[in-house]
Write an enzyme that holds these catalytic residues in place. Sequence first.
Site, PDB file in Angstrom:
ATOM      1  N   GLY A  46       0.803  -1.211   0.000  1.00  0.00           N
ATOM      2  CA  GLY A  46       0.000   0.000   0.000  1.00  0.00           C
ATOM      3  C   GLY A  46       0.837   1.262   0.000  1.00  0.00           C
ATOM      4  N   CYS A  47       2.141   1.101   0.109  1.00  0.00           N
ATOM      5  CA  CYS A  47       3.040   2.259   0.071  1.00  0.00           C
ATOM      6  C   CYS A  47       3.635   2.346  -1.328  1.00  0.00           C
ATOM      7  CB  CYS A  47       4.164   2.109   1.095  1.00  0.00           C
ATOM      8  SG  CYS A  47       3.592   2.098   2.799  1.00  0.00           S
ATOM      9  N   THR A  48       3.665   3.547  -1.883  1.00  0.00           N
ATOM     10  CA  THR A  48       4.275   3.747  -3.191  1.00  0.00           C
ATOM     11  C   THR A  48       5.780   3.537  -3.090  1.00  0.00           C
ATOM     12  OG1 THR A  48       2.545   5.315  -3.755  1.00  0.00           O
ATOM     13  CG2 THR A  48       4.528   5.366  -5.106  1.00  0.00           C
TER      14      THR A  48
END
Length: 137
Positions: A46-48
């Site tokens: 969910g983290c870029t």
Amino acid sequence: MTIDDLVESFEFLDNWEDRYRLLIDMGRELPEFPEEARIEENRVEGCTSNVWLVHDTEDGAAPRIRFQADSDAFIVKGLIAVILMAYSGRTPEEIRQTDIEALFTKLGLEQQLTPNRRNGFFAMVERIHEIADREAA
């Protein structure tokens, strides 16, 4: 630095450039993250940016969870420092009771972070809550 110190510093700083600089400095002060922990299993979905999160638990009547995390992005490392300030060294119950959204709002982050960074921030929080739930069981 405590959460209260951070809030006070953010209130004192006039502009977001200075606040970003403070976040980046906080990220630079994170403890060294073990290279062997930079594995897919520890990566936060969910983290870029790449974010890795590990923990250990101190046994006791009220076990405390210590978190360690790192990222390949400077601003994200600063956000990690904020999250660790709020959660690391706390019991699962304290973690569940921490109102991170109120802190996020108090710091004014909801207005300054891109949607991707905001989503990444809360993906880290969600992972921490999952760990706390497992440790409490």
